[in-house]
Write a protein that holds these residues in place. Structure first.
Motif, PDB file in Angstrom:
ATOM      1  N   LEU A  19      37.255  -1.794   4.733  1.00  6.93           N
ATOM      2  CA  LEU A  19      36.294  -2.838   5.110  1.00  6.93           C
ATOM      3  C   LEU A  19      36.211  -3.910   4.038  1.00  6.93           C
ATOM      4  N   LEU A  23      37.013  -7.786   4.808  1.00  7.60           N
ATOM      5  CA  LEU A  23      35.908  -8.755   4.811  1.00  7.60           C
ATOM      6  C   LEU A  23      35.890  -9.665   3.592  1.00  7.60           C
ATOM      7  N   ILE A  28      30.874  -8.152   2.184  1.00  2.14           N
ATOM      8  CA  ILE A  28      30.467  -6.756   1.986  1.00  2.14           C
ATOM      9  C   ILE A  28      29.659  -6.622   0.702  1.00  2.14           C
ATOM     10  N   LEU A  54      27.727  -4.592   5.584  1.00  5.09           N
ATOM     11  CA  LEU A  54      28.796  -5.453   6.072  1.00  5.09           C
ATOM     12  C   LEU A  54      28.190  -6.742   6.612  1.00  5.09           C
ATOM     13  N   PRO A  56      29.710  -9.662   8.514  1.00  2.00           N
ATOM     14  CA  PRO A  56      30.763 -10.414   9.196  1.00  2.00           C
ATOM     15  C   PRO A  56      30.287 -11.815   9.556  1.00  2.00           C
ATOM     16  N   GLU A  61      35.626 -10.372  13.320  1.00  6.18           N
ATOM     17  CA  GLU A  61      35.361  -9.487  12.184  1.00  6.18           C
ATOM     18  C   GLU A  61      34.525  -8.282  12.606  1.00  6.18           C
ATOM     19  N   HIS A  64      36.933  -5.874  14.171  1.00  2.32           N
ATOM     20  CA  HIS A  64      37.730  -5.161  13.163  1.00  2.32           C
ATOM     21  C   HIS A  64      36.886  -4.086  12.475  1.00  2.32           C
ATOM     22  N   ILE A  65      35.639  -4.417  12.173  1.00  3.93           N
ATOM     23  CA  ILE A  65      34.741  -3.449  11.533  1.00  3.93           C
ATOM     24  C   ILE A  65      34.613  -2.192  12.387  1.00  3.93           C
ATOM     25  N   CYS A  69      35.626   1.648  11.521  1.00  2.33           N
ATOM     26  CA  CYS A  69      34.597   2.700  11.497  1.00  2.33           C
ATOM     27  C   CYS A  69      34.869   3.774  12.539  1.00  2.33           C
ATOM     28  N   VAL A  76      27.476   3.112  12.384  1.00  7.93           N
ATOM     29  CA  VAL A  76      27.165   1.709  12.112  1.00  7.93           C
ATOM     30  C   VAL A  76      25.764   1.395  12.626  1.00  7.93           C
ATOM     31  N   LEU A  98      25.549  -3.097   9.495  1.00  4.70           N
ATOM     32  CA  LEU A  98      26.206  -4.341   9.890  1.00  4.70           C
ATOM     33  C   LEU A  98      25.127  -5.395  10.086  1.00  4.70           C
TER      34      LEU A  98
END
Length: 473
Positions: A19, A23, A28, A54, A56, A61, A64-65, A69, A76, A98
């Motif tokens: 991550l 990122l 992050i 996180l 984003p 993004e 992708h996270i 995960c 999350v 997040l």
């Protein structure tokens, strides 16, 4: 093991490493000092230090996270402004948070379609201001408007003071984009008002508190702006008189009623007399207090409210009242109602119940709750304030500060609510605080269907784990 307690070489450390690489440093936070303020919301529930926060900036993004995960089986917790009162944004052990704080900004205002497209991390107040700049209005309004985000209000299906006129947040969402647990993006950001092309999938995410997907963008339905309004406070003999006022107001003003807010004497005395949170606009003690705000009609709105008051006073429905004659006087009247957000320090340890029952039964339910609490020595007092027109009362119960007292009070109040076929939360959401009580408002068949939906969209249970559906509901 690092500073956040992550075992080196573990799936968690591998996930955080991926991550961070994806990122970059702006996206992050990993130090305990930076992560600490993201552990909890405004519910009073203490969260655990997240593995990382996180931040984003795009839907891609977020996608992708969630792919990373999902691959590493890391939970999350989505966060907006962390203004929630049910613990839905609190971090349990072993998860990443997040935050949508970098996904902020108005994407488009379309005056002809009366829509506004925005990122999920945009504060509610920013959306309201952008709508007003276009001569329109976004009708959802809550006290935390300056901090609460659009994504958070959508995730909790926020209510507030305009529900009587415009409905909950659900009624103002035309289009939605959300990312699923596996990183798939479900995006329908159209402005079509009438669309029966299959299932209305956006409704799955509205009110699901981030357990089915993470909202990234939204198309909001705006309405015409009411440039002039009138506001009055009525003092009444009891809640039954408030229902008579509501019926008369609907007959007289129709859809022009913007707010219809009620305050019981216990709340009024506390904020106006026992503390200095607000000044009492009317003298004497009455059985109920009502705030009514209307849009201007063809005649003068202040004159309309004055005539309305005169009729109700003549009929002995209203005992006293005051009409706001200026912006300052309007703010002073609203100050009494909105002081509920500032009582925590003065009221001591307490439980904030966000209860919904039929509007016609609200007064009798509150009487029944008061009668039960009168026999409970651990109860130190109770305040009642809420939305008379939609049957939502915020019942705030002070106690001796013990866990035993909290448990007993919750058992009694939620048990009573179940008998009255009510909602354990009307607008604050279930979160983690109320997950154990959801079965008091939902049947086993409804809960089973919710679990099947959760299992289908999030089979690993990674999205906001522990929120809404508990293991023991």
């Amino acid at each position: 093991m690092d500073r956040n307690g992550i075992q080196e070489g573990s799936a968690q450390s591998d996930a955080v490493g991926e991550l961070a690489e994806m990122l970059g440093p702006r996206g992050i936070l990993t130090s305990p000092q930076d992560c600490a303020r993201y552990a909890s919301d405004q519910s009073g529930l203490s969260g655990v230090l997240p593995l990382a926060v996180l931040r984003p900036a795009t839907t891609e993004e977020v996608s992708h996270i969630l792919r990373i995960c999902s691959r590493h089986h890391v939970g999350v917790v989505p966060q907006g402004g962390r203004t929630g009162l049910s613990g839905g944004a609190c971090s349990p052990d072993g998860v990443v948070v997040l935050s949508t704080e970098r996904m902020s900004g108005i994407l488009e205002v379309d005056p002809e379609a009366m829509t506004l497209t925005t990122w999920a991390g945009t504060p509610l107040e920013t959306v309201q201001e952008a709508a007003r700049a276009a001569g329109l209005q976004y009708p959802v309004d809550i006290g935390a408007r300056g901090t609460a985000t659009i994504g958070g209000t959508i995730a909790t299906n926020a209510g507030g003071i305009r529900v009587l006129q415009h409905g909950m947040t659900r009624a103002s969402v035309l289009g939605l984009e959300a990312v699923l647990a596996d990183g798939s993006v479900v995006s329908r950001l159209g402005k079509t008002v009438k669309d029966n092309s299959g299932f209305d999938l956006k409704q799955l995410f509205i009110g699901s508190e981030g357990t089915l997907g993470i909202v990234t963008r939204a198309v909001l339905q705006l309405c015409r702006h009411a440039p002039q309004t009138a506001l009055a406070l009525f003092a009444l003999p009891d809640h039954a008189a408030a229902l008579k006022c509501l019926a008369a107001a609907r007959q007289r003003f129709g859809a022009r009623i913007m707010a219809f807010e009620g305050m019981w004497p216990d709340y009024w005395d506390f904020v106006c007399h026992e503390t200095s949170l607000a000044a009492a606009p009317v003298a004497g003690r009455h059985g109920f207090y009502l705030l009514i705000e209307i849009e201007a009609g063809s005649g003068g709105s202040e004159e309309e409210l004055e005539a309305f008051f005169a009729e109700l006073f003549e009929a002995e429905v209203v005992e006293d009242g005051v009409l706001a004659k200026s912006l300052g006087e309007m703010q002073a009247l609203w100050r009494v109602r909105e002081a509920v957000g500032e009582i925590d320090e003065d009221f001591g340890p307490h439980i904030n119940f966000d209860i919904g029952v039929s509007p016609s039964e609200l007064g009798r339910f509150c009487d029944a709750a008061d009668a039960l609490m009168a026999d409970m020595p651990e109860v130190r007092g109770a305040l009642k304030v809420g939305h008379v027109g939609d049957g939502n009362v915020h019942l705030i119960v002070a106690h001796d500060g013990s866990a035993v007292a909290e448990e007993r009070i919750e058992v009694v109040i939620y048990g009573l609510l179940r008998e009255w076929d009510g909602a354990v939360t009307a607008e604050h959401g279930i979160g983690r605080v109320k997950a154990r009580w959801i079965a008091h408002s939902r049947t086993p068949e409804e809960l089973a269907l919710m679990r099947r939906l959760k299992a289908q969209l999030d089979p690993l249970g990674l999205l906001n784990p522990g929120a809404v559906l508990s293991a023991a509901d």
